[in-house]
Structures are given as C-alpha cells and as structure tokens.
Design an enzyme around this catalytic site. Structure first.
Site, PDB file in Angstrom:
ATOM      1  N   GLU A  57       0.810  -1.231   0.000  1.00 18.40           N
ATOM      2  CA  GLU A  57       0.000   0.000   0.000  1.00 18.40           C
ATOM      3  C   GLU A  57       0.837   1.273   0.000  1.00 18.40           C
ATOM      4  OE1 GLU A  57      -4.054   0.131   1.526  1.00 18.40           O
ATOM      5  OE2 GLU A  57      -3.197   1.174   3.229  1.00 18.40           O
ATOM      6  N   GLU A  76     -14.712  -5.922   1.684  1.00 17.57           N
ATOM      7  CA  GLU A  76     -14.042  -5.972   2.999  1.00 17.57           C
ATOM      8  C   GLU A  76     -15.013  -6.165   4.158  1.00 17.57           C
ATOM      9  OE1 GLU A  76     -10.889  -2.983   3.936  1.00 17.57           O
ATOM     10  OE2 GLU A  76     -12.223  -2.514   5.617  1.00 17.57           O
ATOM     11  N   LYS A 115      -7.870   2.594  -3.107  1.00 12.41           N
ATOM     12  CA  LYS A 115      -8.242   2.390  -1.700  1.00 12.41           C
ATOM     13  C   LYS A 115      -8.965   3.634  -1.224  1.00 12.41           C
ATOM     14  CE  LYS A 115      -7.689  -0.584   1.731  1.00 12.41           C
ATOM     15  NZ  LYS A 115      -6.823  -0.262   2.853  1.00 12.41           N
ATOM     16  N   GLU A 157      -5.958  -7.979   5.837  1.00 11.07           N
ATOM     17  CA  GLU A 157      -5.551  -6.582   5.724  1.00 11.07           C
ATOM     18  C   GLU A 157      -5.227  -5.974   7.095  1.00 11.07           C
ATOM     19  OE1 GLU A 157      -9.339  -5.955   2.703  1.00 11.07           O
ATOM     20  OE2 GLU A 157      -8.718  -4.319   3.994  1.00 11.07           O
ATOM     21  N   SER A 158      -4.190  -5.190   7.144  1.00 11.14           N
ATOM     22  CA  SER A 158      -3.814  -4.348   8.295  1.00 11.14           C
ATOM     23  C   SER A 158      -3.079  -5.083   9.411  1.00 11.14           C
ATOM     24  CB  SER A 158      -5.027  -3.658   8.941  1.00 11.14           C
ATOM     25  OG  SER A 158      -5.780  -2.935   8.018  1.00 11.14           O
ATOM     26  N   LYS A 210       0.813   4.673   1.184  1.00 15.69           N
ATOM     27  CA  LYS A 210       0.031   5.282   2.288  1.00 15.69           C
ATOM     28  C   LYS A 210       0.875   6.330   2.992  1.00 15.69           C
ATOM     29  CE  LYS A 210      -2.513   3.497   6.365  1.00 15.69           C
ATOM     30  NZ  LYS A 210      -2.781   2.293   7.180  1.00 15.69           N
ATOM     31  N   ASN A 244     -10.420  -7.208   7.285  1.00 22.88           N
ATOM     32  CA  ASN A 244      -9.614  -6.144   7.870  1.00 22.88           C
ATOM     33  C   ASN A 244      -9.413  -6.424   9.358  1.00 22.88           C
ATOM     34  OD1 ASN A 244      -8.179  -3.824   8.408  1.00 22.88           O
ATOM     35  ND2 ASN A 244      -9.439  -2.562   7.046  1.00 22.88           N
TER      36      ASN A 244
HETATM   37  O1  LIG Z   1      -5.207   2.986   8.762  1.00 23.07           O
HETATM   38  C1  LIG Z   1      -6.061   3.569   9.447  1.00 23.07           C
HETATM   39  O2  LIG Z   1      -5.791   4.230  10.461  1.00 23.07           O
HETATM   40  C2  LIG Z   1      -7.513   3.555   9.058  1.00 23.07           C
HETATM   41  C3  LIG Z   1      -8.436   4.263   9.812  1.00 23.07           C
HETATM   42  C4  LIG Z   1      -9.777   4.296   9.450  1.00 23.07           C
HETATM   43  C5  LIG Z   1     -10.201   3.636   8.326  1.00 23.07           C
HETATM   44  C6  LIG Z   1      -9.291   2.925   7.549  1.00 23.07           C
HETATM   45  C7  LIG Z   1      -7.965   2.872   7.906  1.00 23.07           C
HETATM   46  N1  LIG Z   1      -7.021   2.208   7.154  1.00 23.07           N
HETATM   47  C8  LIG Z   1      -7.309   1.556   5.935  1.00 23.07           C
HETATM   48  C9  LIG Z   1      -6.691   0.224   5.856  1.00 23.07           C
HETATM   49  O3  LIG Z   1      -7.428  -0.723   5.847  1.00 23.07           O
HETATM   50  C10 LIG Z   1      -5.183   0.090   5.834  1.00 23.07           C
HETATM   51  O4  LIG Z   1      -4.623   1.197   5.208  1.00 23.07           O
HETATM   52  C11 LIG Z   1      -4.618  -1.154   5.152  1.00 23.07           C
HETATM   53  O5  LIG Z   1      -5.302  -2.317   5.481  1.00 23.07           O
HETATM   54  C12 LIG Z   1      -3.131  -1.312   5.533  1.00 23.07           C
HETATM   55  O6  LIG Z   1      -3.007  -1.410   6.929  1.00 23.07           O
HETATM   56  P1  LIG Z   1      -1.590  -1.240   7.650  1.00 23.07           P
HETATM   57  O7  LIG Z   1      -0.664  -2.276   7.080  1.00 23.07           O
HETATM   58  O8  LIG Z   1      -1.858  -1.487   9.095  1.00 23.07           O
HETATM   59  O9  LIG Z   1      -1.100   0.134   7.356  1.00 23.07           O
END
Ligand SMILES: O=C(O)c1ccccc1NCC(=O)[C@H](O)[C@H](O)COP(=O)(O)O
Length: 293
Positions: free
Chosen positions: A84, A195, A146, A252-253, A86, A217
């Site tokens: 991503e 998602e 995204k 994800e995340s 970001k 997520n």
């Molecule tokens: O990333 C956030 O803080 C967030 C807050 C509110 C809504 C969505 C959010 N993020 C979107 C995502 O799902 C992430 O950018 C993506 O899955 C990557 O996650 P990470 O590896 O933890 O940066």
C-alpha cells in the site's frame, strides 16, 4: 451496518434509502462515520467538476483493466502481497513525511509486490487521485483504488484514474448497494475487494452473488483496534465456505513481521495487504522483499 449517511445534496438520492440519515447538526459517532460524511461532500465536488455522463464519455477510450485477482492467484509462493502507498492515516497521523508516490510504487514493484493499493482519500490519508494516475503511468502492476466508496460514480471515477480494482467496505454499504456495486465493478472490467471485519459482515457478504475477492480487515475502523486474530477466527469459522466457493482471501492491516504474515497465511489467507510497516522503512520495496523471502 450502523453508519449513518448525511448527503449534502438531497437531489442525489442515497441509493434505496436504506440508510439512517443523520440530522444536519448531528456529530459523527466515530471516525468511519466522519470519513463517510466527508466523502459525501467530496463526491459532490467531483460530480460538479466532471458529471457522470462526462466520466462515462471519457471511459469509452480507456484501456482494458489489468486483472487484479489473477495477479494475486498467480503468485508462485503465496501469500501474495498487495503493497500500500500510504502517506498518513487517521490512527497514526503522518507515516512517511518524504512521500514520493511514484518512487514508492516502483520500489514495491521491484520488491516483488503482486499488486498495489493506492490511498486516494485526501482529508484523512493525505492521498489523492493524482497519485493513482501517476502510479498507473509508471508501473505495470494491477492497482487497487483504496477509498470509501458510497456511490457508483466513484467506481467509474477510479477507473478513469487508472484503477483496476476498488474496495467495497461492508461496514458502510447496505446489502443492496454491495450487490449493485459488485455488478457495476464487474461490468467495468474491474475487480471488487469486498471488505469485512466481523462475522455478521462476513455472513452478509457470503449471501451476495459474484464475490470473488474478500478482504478481512484486522483493524476495527471505528476504534482503530488491530488484532490479527480477526483473520484467524473468521477463517476458522467460515473458511470452508470460502474455499468451496473459490473465493480468494486477503488479510488486511497490522502485518509488521514475517511471523504475522505466516500466521494469517496458516489460517487460510491467500494474500495480505500491508501499508504502514513498509512505509515506515527507508526503502519500502526492500522491506517488502525481506518480508517475503
Ligand atoms: O489505517 C487507518 O488508520 C484507518 C483508519 C480508518 C479507516 C481505515 C484505515 N485504514 C485503511 C486500511 O485498511 C489500511 O490502510 C490497510 O489495510 C493497511 O493497513 P496497515 O498495514 O496497518 O497500514
């Protein structure tokens, strides 16, 4: 689905009127609701700048989209990585101050990403559609837009800016909208990443037709709480149904270490979506390479 809507322009009906509408002076209940309310205004501005008929006219000349799903399933050593782009997030603020979206995308391509995810939300993630367009011109990988899609207009707008796939978040869309948006996405030759975060959303999505790619997520978008057990528990409960239907799963995340990646892969995830942990490293592509080697 408890997110209320607050359309700024009553002339643009919220589809099917299945949403609870918040009073104009109400405060958002959580960050996700705040993002969605802001998105209503943003989409209204896009529509004013480029009406739907004009987006559709320009799309007549758009090149065919890349196959996002095929790129994930073709990976020789799963899980496939969606890396991503970001810059910032509501939970972490600015993640990477020296942000060059094209250089990051190229580095991810070199590092072995199967696909890229590009944040296009301006206010909360400091992203933009200009980034998507620039990255489209610079790399060959399939691209996920995204964003927080609440109108079909946004799917066409995303395609116009080079997206091959869009994110449909069950927490902010009614079942009817999810089904309708899935249809539109397919008709446009794109992939939908649908998602979910909990079992109720999971079951709503499993009742839809045409779901091919499901994202779990690990982040609760209303509280920011991140827990990899979300993927493990949902797949333990419902994984068989997914594999019977041939649905590809993305965790994800919150994936920071190779052990995190192995943990969600062992629970049945076919792909992972990673942003923050790569973006915090000096060279995000090298961080990716180290994660998957
Ligand atoms: O990333 C956030 O803080 C967030 C807050 C509110 C809504 C969505 C959010 N993020 C979107 C995502 O799902 C992430 O950018 C993506 O899955 C990557 O996650 P990470 O590896 O933890 O940066």
């Amino acid at each position: 689905m408890q997110i209320r809507r607050r359309p700024p322009n009553p002339a643009v009906n919220v589809a099917y009127m299945l949403y609870q509408i918040a009073a104009p002076d109400a405060d958002p209940q959580n960050i996700l609701e705040e993002i969605v309310w802001q998105k209503e205004k943003e989409v209204d501005q896009f529509r004013e700048k480029l009406p739907l008929h004009e987006v559709q006219r320009q799309l007549l000349n758009a090149p065919a989209r890349k196959d996002f799903l095929a790129a994930l399933t073709a990976v020789a050593k799963p899980p496939a990585v969606i890396a991503e782009v970001k810059k910032a997030s509501p939970s972490k603020g600015v993640i990477r101050a020296d942000f060059d979206p094209v250089a990051i995308a190229q580095s991810y391509q070199q590092g072995g990403a199967a696909c890229l995810s590009v944040l296009t939300d301006k206010k909360f993630f400091q992203g933009g559609f200009e980034n998507l367009k620039l990255i489209r011109a610079a790399v060959d990988l399939p691209l996920l837009c995204k964003d927080f899609i609440i109108y079909p207009y946004q799917i066409q707008w995303a395609k116009l800016h080079g997206a091959d796939a869009v994110l449909l978040i069950a927490a902010i869309l009614s079942d009817k909208d999810l089904q309708y948006f899935l249809k539109i996405t397919k008709k446009l030759g794109m992939t939908a990443l649908v998602e979910v975060h909990d079992q109720a959303e999971f079951d709503r999505v499993l009742a839809l037709d045409g779901v091919e790619l499901l994202g779990i997520n690990n982040r609760d978008l209303t509280t920011f709480n991140v827990d990899l057990q979300t993927t493990c528990e949902l797949l333990a409960a419902r994984g068989t149904q997914l594999s019977e239907r041939g649905i590809t799963v993305v965790s994800e995340s919150g994936i920071h270490q190779p052990e995190d990646l192995l943990k969600v892969a062992a629970s049945g995830a076919n792909a992972v979506l990673i942003g923050e942990s790569f973006m915090k490293q000096p060279d995000p592509g090298i961080a990716l390479k180290q994660m998957i080697q």
